[in-house]
Design an enzyme around this catalytic site. Structure first.
Site, PDB file in Angstrom:
ATOM      1  N   ASP A   1      -5.072  37.673   1.865  1.00  0.00           N
ATOM      2  CA  ASP A   1      -5.614  36.344   1.604  1.00  0.00           C
ATOM      3  C   ASP A   1      -5.636  36.046   0.102  1.00  0.00           C
ATOM      4  OD1 ASP A   1      -7.220  33.954   2.595  1.00  0.00           O
ATOM      5  OD2 ASP A   1      -8.616  34.816   1.151  1.00  0.00           O
TER       6      ASP A   1
ATOM      7  N   GLU B   1      -0.456  35.664   1.199  1.00  0.00           N
ATOM      8  CA  GLU B   1      -0.699  34.231   1.073  1.00  0.00           C
ATOM      9  C   GLU B   1      -0.552  33.894  -0.408  1.00  0.00           C
ATOM     10  OE1 GLU B   1      -4.060  30.816   2.066  1.00  0.00           O
ATOM     11  OE2 GLU B   1      -4.684  32.765   1.300  1.00  0.00           O
TER      12      GLU B   1
END
Length: 529
Positions: A207, A257
């Site tokens: 993330d 990401e």
């Protein structure tokens, strides 16, 4: 001779995989309490196997106060009781693997929950403060934040504590940023990676992968600052090289990401000793325009070729407006800054385009990520303002509708309470009244449904192989590509119907051909030469 080839294909599964994203809270409710859970996922594994996906990416299932949908992690080694137990997660990983489906978990390295033991100790004045970014304030009495950085969710990126110090949070105040210059932070995350690899996960989604490292001076940010004080810092690459060594011990893979506009900087994260793959956000945010889509595809493949990484194609996820809705609007691109309530949408048009986009993306070389409900053609749901939970809504002053509209619990059974999501309590987010029309059981019986299209496309996708693509001559507004296996994909984004190229077999279309056998506007076809 064939055995090593099969072994190599198995080892490199991630280069061509179809990965299904599971937002656990909204996937399936096994115990009927209104919240999706691991029991619900386990009960739907046969559905996922029939869909034909190679792996499941789970958004965080860890212990969390859920101030940001689980991305505020209080304990990386524990499953939140709302979702189940660690033992149940281990069962899920094993049961999915028995069906040929691998598991990817989500690691959140930029920040933790304010309920994490480290941060609670830091608030109490302990040495754990060094694990975060605590600073005195500016101004006469320290009443001003240490700098002018803004939160990704709106508002200042600093919150003042009871003793007058300020701490950094690039997201919500309940998500304090970790100090990645501290060796304990690096060691803890490597240990967490090992913890999950040892429980059988095949990969990790990272993330906010470009935000971890901050300029230690924490200077004010001015537009065009180079290097940026907290985005894409060069020191990050040393972190991911150390992570790669951990992953290589277990044969695990990473997908990052990484939101970066610079393709060359983006590709640096995918060098052979760093992350394996990263999400292709320029493709996701691209408008429904043939020229721009072709340019994004070409740019992606060109940027990744020098580092030998596969492309990763994605049309939507748990953070962005659902494809059907986005493609049914005047602006078919996506930008967080332009999200607004009441945007006019033509869902029939959006659905037609989303079906064509599915065939286009699944025909491209690399891996593909499918967000839960995308295979059902779900639109973005309108959530009553009083039911919105996403912090992006509150921190925008109520102007941003937030991300809850793409996180509504899935419809499984048309005639069951809550469309089969769970039978006892109302779901944690309200389902639209027309959700039963999208139910999986109803679509499974309809050969013309979006679900049937996805099932057939994923079944046929191996015909495209894993080689490069070649663009074929085509009229303006038409994308026609060939793969070395002889498989072709044609997507017509032009107003006029398009003739199909010469072929021996029509494999699949996203919608019917016209009476003359031509491809109508906003329709795609798969062919064999």
């Amino acid at each position: 001779m064939g055995q090593p080839d099969r072994a190599r294909r198995d080892q490199d599964w991630w280069r061509t995989a179809v990965v299904y994203q599971v937002y656990v809270r909204s996937f399936a409710d096994g115990d009927g309490d209104g919240t999706g859970d691991l029991a619900g996922v386990r009960s739907r594994l046969p559905y996922l196997a029939e869909l034909g996906v190679d792996a499941l990416w789970f958004t965080p299932w860890y212990l969390s106060p859920m101030k940001d949908g689980g991305y505020d992690v209080a304990d990386y080694r524990a499953v939140d009781p709302a979702f189940g137990t660690l033992a149940e997660a281990e069962k899920l990983i094993a049961e999915a693997r028995e069906l040929g489906i691998r598991t990817i978990v989500d690691i959140v390295p930029n920040h933790v929950s304010d309920q994490h033991p480290w941060f609670r100790a830091a608030l109490a004045g302990g040495p754990e403060r060094e694990l975060f970014h605590f600073r005195p304030g500016r101004g006469r009495d320290g009443e001003l934040p240490p700098n002018g950085w803004r939160s990704q969710f709106g508002g200042p990126a600093w919150t003042r504590t009871a003793d007058g110090a300020w701490y950094l949070h690039l997201f919500a105040p309940e998500q304090p940023d970790l100090n990645w210059a501290h060796p304990a932070v690096r060691q803890e995350h490597e240990d967490v990676l090992r913890f999950w690899f040892e429980r059988g996960v095949a990969g990790v989604r990272v993330d906010s992968a470009a935000l971890l490292v901050k300029d230690p001076r924490l200077p004010d940010f001015t537009e065009g600052s180079d290097p940026h004080p907290y985005v894409d810092r060069d020191e990050l690459h040393d972190v991911y090289r150390s992570w790669r060594r951990v992953a290589d011990e277990y044969g695990g893979v990473f997908v990052g990401e990484v939101w970066l506009p610079d393709a060359e900087r983006f590709a640096r994260y995918l060098r052979p000793d760093e992350l394996h793959t990263a999400f292709n956000f320029p493709f996701l945010t691209c408008p429904w325009d043939a020229g721009r889509l072709r340019a994004r595809i070409d740019d992606t493949l060109a940027a990744l070729a020098p580092v030998g990484a596969p492309a990763t194609w994605v049309l939507c996820n748990h953070d962005v407006t659902r494809t059907v809705t986005r493609y049914g609007r005047a602006d078919t691109g996506f930008d967080f800054a332009t999200k607004a309530f009441g945007t006019p949408t033509d869902l029939a048009l959006g659905t037609r385009r989303a079906r064509a986009a599915a065939l286009l993306s699944l025909a491209l070389p690399g891996s593909v990520y499918v967000y839960q409900g995308e295979e059902l053609g779900l639109p973005e749901a309108d959530i009553p303002r009083e039911r919105i939970q996403d912090p992006m809504h509150a921190r925008s002053g109520g102007t941003d509708p937030g991300r809850d509209g793409c996180r509504v619990p899935l419809p499984w059974t048309a005639d069951a309470p809550w469309a089969g999501f769970g039978s006892r309590e109302e779901p944690w987010l309200p389902q639209p009244a027309d959700w039963p029309a999208y139910a999986a059981d109803r679509q499974a019986r309809d050969p013309g449904s979006v679900l049937s299209l996805y099932r057939e496309a994923i079944r046929l996708r191996p015909l495209f192989g894993d080689g490069p693509l070649t663009w074929l001559p085509a009229p303006d507004g038409v994308l026609a590509l060939a793969r070395p296996t002889g498989a072709l994909c044609v997507a017509n984004l032009a107003a006029a119907p398009a003739d199909l190229p010469e072929h021996s077999r029509l494999l699949l279309t996203s919608g019917p051909l016209d009476d003359a056998g031509r491809l109508p506007q906003d329709t795609a076809a798969w062919l064999l030469t």
